[in-house]
Design a protein around this motif. Structure first.
Motif, mmCIF file in Angstrom:
data_model
loop_
_atom_site.group_PDB
_atom_site.id
_atom_site.type_symbol
_atom_site.label_atom_id
_atom_site.label_comp_id
_atom_site.label_asym_id
_atom_site.label_seq_id
_atom_site.Cartn_x
_atom_site.Cartn_y
_atom_site.Cartn_z
ATOM 1 N N ASP A 271 8.042 32.550 -21.223
ATOM 2 C CA ASP A 271 8.386 31.213 -20.750
ATOM 3 C C ASP A 271 9.158 30.354 -21.733
ATOM 4 O O ASP A 271 9.862 29.434 -21.320
ATOM 5 C CB ASP A 271 7.111 30.459 -20.334
ATOM 6 C CG ASP A 271 6.590 30.931 -18.986
ATOM 7 O OD1 ASP A 271 7.302 31.707 -18.327
ATOM 8 O OD2 ASP A 271 5.477 30.533 -18.590
ATOM 9 N N MET A 272 9.059 30.618 -23.041
ATOM 10 C CA MET A 272 9.775 29.759 -23.980
ATOM 11 C C MET A 272 11.293 29.793 -23.793
ATOM 12 O O MET A 272 11.950 28.742 -23.891
ATOM 13 C CB MET A 272 9.390 30.106 -25.417
ATOM 14 C CG MET A 272 8.065 29.486 -25.843
ATOM 15 S SD MET A 272 7.955 27.708 -25.533
ATOM 16 C CE MET A 272 9.235 27.063 -26.597
ATOM 17 N N PRO A 273 11.920 30.955 -23.506
ATOM 18 C CA PRO A 273 13.357 30.908 -23.210
ATOM 19 C C PRO A 273 13.668 30.034 -21.990
ATOM 20 O O PRO A 273 14.711 29.369 -21.946
ATOM 21 C CB PRO A 273 13.706 32.381 -22.948
ATOM 22 C CG PRO A 273 12.683 33.146 -23.712
ATOM 23 C CD PRO A 273 11.431 32.349 -23.581
ATOM 24 N N ARG A 274 12.761 30.007 -21.021
ATOM 25 C CA ARG A 274 12.958 29.163 -19.847
ATOM 26 C C ARG A 274 12.809 27.688 -20.212
ATOM 27 O O ARG A 274 13.546 26.830 -19.694
ATOM 28 C CB ARG A 274 11.961 29.561 -18.754
ATOM 29 C CG ARG A 274 12.108 31.018 -18.313
ATOM 30 C CD ARG A 274 11.026 31.437 -17.339
ATOM 31 N NE ARG A 274 11.139 32.865 -17.007
ATOM 32 C CZ ARG A 274 10.323 33.508 -16.180
ATOM 33 N NH1 ARG A 274 9.340 32.866 -15.592
ATOM 34 N NH2 ARG A 274 10.507 34.801 -15.943
ATOM 35 N N VAL A 275 11.852 27.385 -21.088
ATOM 36 C CA VAL A 275 11.673 26.009 -21.557
ATOM 37 C C VAL A 275 12.930 25.534 -22.287
ATOM 38 O O VAL A 275 13.420 24.418 -22.062
ATOM 39 C CB VAL A 275 10.447 25.906 -22.491
ATOM 40 C CG1 VAL A 275 10.400 24.534 -23.166
ATOM 41 C CG2 VAL A 275 9.159 26.145 -21.693
ATOM 42 N N LEU A 276 13.474 26.371 -23.162
ATOM 43 C CA LEU A 276 14.674 26.005 -23.913
ATOM 44 C C LEU A 276 15.870 25.822 -22.993
ATOM 45 O O LEU A 276 16.734 24.965 -23.221
ATOM 46 C CB LEU A 276 14.970 27.078 -24.969
ATOM 47 C CG LEU A 276 13.920 27.205 -26.081
ATOM 48 C CD1 LEU A 276 14.263 28.380 -26.991
ATOM 49 C CD2 LEU A 276 13.822 25.920 -26.877
ATOM 50 N N THR A 277 15.930 26.625 -21.938
ATOM 51 C CA THR A 277 17.010 26.489 -20.962
ATOM 52 C C THR A 277 16.900 25.154 -20.232
ATOM 53 O O THR A 277 17.897 24.470 -19.990
ATOM 54 C CB THR A 277 16.969 27.654 -19.958
ATOM 55 O OG1 THR A 277 17.118 28.880 -20.657
ATOM 56 C CG2 THR A 277 18.083 27.520 -18.929
ATOM 57 N N LEU A 278 15.665 24.770 -19.867
ATOM 58 C CA LEU A 278 15.456 23.467 -19.232
ATOM 59 C C LEU A 278 15.830 22.334 -20.187
ATOM 60 O O LEU A 278 16.433 21.336 -19.771
ATOM 61 C CB LEU A 278 14.000 23.327 -18.792
ATOM 62 C CG LEU A 278 13.602 24.140 -17.555
ATOM 63 C CD1 LEU A 278 12.091 24.110 -17.359
ATOM 64 C CD2 LEU A 278 14.299 23.611 -16.305
#
Length: 246
Positions: free
Chosen positions: A230-237
């Motif tokens: 999920d952290m790559p998704r958080v950074l994308t957001l």
């Protein structure tokens, strides 16, 4: 109402009360809510096997289902994660269940052991799929058959002048990680997303931030594979939010 009709009504009520009492007693006798089970000893079951299947189960409730009164009227409800391997075939499924037979759940496990499968094993697979998708070039976005309905719903917002961001698959793919924005917002049910258009309705950015914050909190809380997924998704957001400040 005649006396005969009154007696029939009273008898029917007595039978109904007896039935409710019986149902309540049966439900009270079902004491497995809150327990966790596995169908096999996971520490030895899969060793050097070309095929296997195992389930882990979380029991969250119990129910009486009137429509199943002649078959399985009483059952436990919960979540089941099943893993099936047969040669080259490999399947993972996570489903809600209703089951009346606890004898199928052979080995009691702890909540920590259940969560180890739910929050490590499954996210590891999802993370691998995310990485695998990056190695291929997608040419279109899959709308899951809702394209026409979403186009019409979005058009109603356009007709009253509500602005939107076009999350074009090709356009944002060229910018790198932004290709994930469309998927992340869809997975998290952003209410102003219709096909590839994210409408700037009231609170639209606050909803994006709430999705990011919850994902970040969960990633920190669970750690391990949840964090890695999920952290790559958080950074994308984060990147999307910073690029679209208003």
């Amino acid at each position: 109402m005649t006396r005969e009709e009154e007696i029939k009504k009273e008898l029917a009520q007595i039978e109904e009360d007896k039935k409710k009492e019986q149902i309540q007693k049966q439900l009270e006798s079902m004491t497995l809510v809150g327990k966790f089970y596995a169908t096999h000893y996971l520490n030895r079951y899969m060793t050097k096997k070309s095929s296997y299947r195992f389930d882990v189960i979380k029991i969250t409730g119990k129910e009486y289902r009137k429509e199943s009164a002649h078959y399985k009227p009483y059952g436990y409800t919960g979540e089941r994660i099943g893993v099936f391997k047969d040669g080259d075939r490999f399947t993972v499924e996570k489903v809600k269940f209703f089951d009346d037979d606890p004898h199928l759940w052979r080995y009691e496990i702890t909540e920590k052991e259940y969560n180890q499968v739910a929050n490590n094993f499954v996210p590891k697979i999802e993370k691998f799929i995310d990485e695998l998708r990056d190695d291929f070039v997608a040419t279109d976005w899959c709308s899951q058959g809702d394209w026409g309905d979403e186009k019409n719903a979005g058009q109603l917002l356009s007709d009253v002048g509500i602005d939107f961001i076009e999350l074009s698959f090709d356009e944002y793919k060229a910018k790198g990680s932004n290709a994930r924005i469309l998927e992340i917002l869809r997975w998290n049910h952003h209410p102003y997303l219709f096909n590839t258009k994210l409408y700037k309705g009231q609170g639209w950015m606050e909803i994006v931030k709430n999705i990011r914050d919850k994902m970040y909190k969960d990633a920190l809380s669970w750690g391990s594979s949840i964090y890695e997924r999920d952290m790559p998704r958080v950074l994308t957001l984060d990147k999307f939010i910073n690029e679209n400040k208003y």
